[in-house]
Motif scaffolding. Sequence first.
Motif, PDB file in Angstrom:
ATOM      1  N   LEU A   1      49.856  48.829  34.215  1.00 23.17           N
ATOM      2  CA  LEU A   1      50.602  48.311  33.084  1.00 23.17           C
ATOM      3  C   LEU A   1      52.106  48.464  33.300  1.00 23.17           C
ATOM      4  O   LEU A   1      52.547  49.384  33.997  1.00 23.17           O
ATOM      5  CB  LEU A   1      50.191  49.041  31.807  1.00 23.17           C
ATOM      6  N   PRO A   2      52.898  47.578  32.696  1.00 22.55           N
ATOM      7  CA  PRO A   2      54.354  47.731  32.790  1.00 22.55           C
ATOM      8  C   PRO A   2      54.818  48.986  32.064  1.00 22.55           C
ATOM      9  O   PRO A   2      54.088  49.578  31.273  1.00 22.55           O
ATOM     10  CB  PRO A   2      54.884  46.468  32.084  1.00 22.55           C
ATOM     11  N   GLU A   3      56.062  49.365  32.302  1.00 23.01           N
ATOM     12  CA  GLU A   3      56.675  50.456  31.541  1.00 23.01           C
ATOM     13  C   GLU A   3      56.674  50.090  30.057  1.00 23.01           C
ATOM     14  O   GLU A   3      56.773  48.917  29.719  1.00 23.01           O
ATOM     15  CB  GLU A   3      58.109  50.689  32.022  1.00 23.01           C
ATOM     16  N   PRO A   4      56.535  51.036  29.125  1.00 24.29           N
ATOM     17  CA  PRO A   4      56.551  52.481  29.372  1.00 24.29           C
ATOM     18  C   PRO A   4      55.193  53.076  29.719  1.00 24.29           C
ATOM     19  O   PRO A   4      55.112  54.249  30.048  1.00 24.29           O
ATOM     20  CB  PRO A   4      57.058  53.034  28.033  1.00 24.29           C
ATOM     21  N   GLU A   5      54.084  52.292  29.642  1.00 21.91           N
ATOM     22  CA  GLU A   5      52.777  52.871  29.926  1.00 21.91           C
ATOM     23  C   GLU A   5      52.633  53.216  31.410  1.00 21.91           C
ATOM     24  O   GLU A   5      52.415  54.364  31.775  1.00 21.91           O
ATOM     25  CB  GLU A   5      51.656  51.920  29.505  1.00 21.91           C
TER      26      GLU A   5
ATOM     27  N   ASP B   1      41.765  46.471  44.452  1.00 21.57           N
ATOM     28  CA  ASP B   1      43.214  46.452  44.579  1.00 21.57           C
ATOM     29  C   ASP B   1      43.837  46.435  43.181  1.00 21.57           C
ATOM     30  O   ASP B   1      43.322  45.801  42.257  1.00 21.57           O
ATOM     31  CB  ASP B   1      43.662  45.227  45.361  1.00 21.57           C
ATOM     32  N   VAL B   2      44.971  47.127  43.047  1.00 23.88           N
ATOM     33  CA  VAL B   2      45.647  47.213  41.759  1.00 23.88           C
ATOM     34  C   VAL B   2      46.761  46.176  41.699  1.00 23.88           C
ATOM     35  O   VAL B   2      47.612  46.114  42.586  1.00 23.88           O
ATOM     36  CB  VAL B   2      46.212  48.626  41.515  1.00 23.88           C
ATOM     37  N   ILE B   3      46.760  45.370  40.649  1.00 18.83           N
ATOM     38  CA  ILE B   3      47.807  44.377  40.423  1.00 18.83           C
ATOM     39  C   ILE B   3      48.836  44.998  39.495  1.00 18.83           C
ATOM     40  O   ILE B   3      48.516  45.373  38.365  1.00 18.83           O
ATOM     41  CB  ILE B   3      47.219  43.096  39.799  1.00 18.83           C
ATOM     42  N   ASP B   4      50.062  45.119  39.968  1.00 13.27           N
ATOM     43  CA  ASP B   4      51.124  45.754  39.191  1.00 13.27           C
ATOM     44  C   ASP B   4      51.770  44.706  38.280  1.00 13.27           C
ATOM     45  O   ASP B   4      52.564  43.864  38.722  1.00 13.27           O
ATOM     46  CB  ASP B   4      52.166  46.363  40.121  1.00 13.27           C
ATOM     47  N   LEU B   5      51.442  44.751  36.988  1.00 14.98           N
ATOM     48  CA  LEU B   5      52.002  43.780  36.051  1.00 14.98           C
ATOM     49  C   LEU B   5      53.499  43.970  35.861  1.00 14.98           C
ATOM     50  O   LEU B   5      54.203  43.037  35.479  1.00 14.98           O
ATOM     51  CB  LEU B   5      51.282  43.884  34.703  1.00 14.98           C
ATOM     52  N   GLY B   6      53.993  45.169  36.136  1.00 14.69           N
ATOM     53  CA  GLY B   6      55.418  45.416  36.023  1.00 14.69           C
ATOM     54  C   GLY B   6      56.239  44.605  37.001  1.00 14.69           C
ATOM     55  O   GLY B   6      57.423  44.347  36.770  1.00 14.69           O
ATOM     56  N   GLU B   7      55.635  44.166  38.097  1.00 11.66           N
ATOM     57  CA  GLU B   7      56.364  43.384  39.091  1.00 11.66           C
ATOM     58  C   GLU B   7      56.733  41.993  38.582  1.00 11.66           C
ATOM     59  O   GLU B   7      57.586  41.328  39.161  1.00 11.66           O
ATOM     60  CB  GLU B   7      55.530  43.269  40.369  1.00 11.66           C
ATOM     61  N   TYR B   8      56.093  41.554  37.490  1.00  8.75           N
ATOM     62  CA  TYR B   8      56.440  40.251  36.925  1.00  8.75           C
ATOM     63  C   TYR B   8      57.691  40.316  36.059  1.00  8.75           C
ATOM     64  O   TYR B   8      58.195  39.282  35.620  1.00  8.75           O
ATOM     65  CB  TYR B   8      55.267  39.713  36.095  1.00  8.75           C
TER      66      TYR B   8
END
Length: 400
Positions: free
Chosen positions: A36-40, A3-10
Amino acid sequence: MADVIDLGEYGEGFRADPYPVYAALRALGPVHRVRLPEPEAYDTWLVVGYDEARAALADPRLVKDVGRGGILALEERVIGKHLLITDPPQHTRLRSLVTRAFTARRVESLRPRIQEITDDLLDAMLPRGRADLVEAFAYPLPLTVICELLGVPEIDRAGFRDMSDEVVAPTSPEASDRAFDRLGVYLTELIEDKRCAGPADDLLGALIRTTAEDGDRLSVSELRGMAFLLLIAGHETTVNLIANGVYALLTHQEQLAAVRADPALVDGAVEEVLRHEGPVETATFRFAAEPLTIAGTAVEPGDPVLISLAAAGRDGDRYPAPDRFDVRRDTRGHLAFGHGIHYCLGAPLARLEAGTALRTLLRRAPGLSLDGPPGPWLPGMLVRGRRSLPVRWQERPPLT
């Protein structure tokens, strides 16, 4: 696939303080698939445990040459090969040639000049009573040192700073691409100018002349790549090491008092800053050259892997009470400069500059304190530093 954990959601909270997120991830396991969060905003494996990070940094199956991972690095296309995007035997050859010119003796010889630059900057800053420490001190000190070391003309340094900022903390992919292109053109012209001017007593001139026993030398592309690496890594990380160090001391008054009472603690303070809030949050990407497992997690060939140096420094299994800032802590083994064959070539210079900066600033500005909230954190997950740090002080005249 995990499963992928979206760090951008933090959200912005993750950029401001990623350590609770790293701790929560580490409690679930040392390796995770993240976005990874934006911009990546792309997927990668993220290593957050100390032992696993140390092992991964030295694992030859995790390669730095992204061409072997199926991706052509922008650095290679417009800058040239350098130590952060090569593997043995090419990395071994490049490092050997560079260390012939970038010696411990050359670094130590810079000590008087670093002290002089530090004093000059403080002479200009301290009479004002308040300043943005990043703009007035933490940035110009290492920028001046590395530009003088490499022989970058003073007139070019402001433009170089703009390009450098976009490379290490890009505001957008397009701006980053433009910065790489501009740097490539600039460094090509700088190298050609030095070739035409003849022997120069600076590091870039020494790199141009360096020859191994078998006659091997750096090509123009390799010179450009090494100049790029030394200029970018040689000042961006130290800027944030100095600023992060000052902020850590000013927000931990008992530690600040201990260092003021015993300046011999400055070197320990620098090491604790590197562990606690180091200037490099994650090592640059590695790619799996073959199937492998990291702490029981299967990584497929070509998969990108990010190793969190920041998370490793706060692993409680390695460092008791890891969130506590303690200048007397035993920090041995911290990974702020990496580990293995890619251990930072400029670590001695960074330590020398940061130690000189903190020791002199605390001596000459005894009333140093924060003058409002610090600026925002730099974007991305490569560097860990603030855009500004407002401070005020009571000046103490230099000893004569």
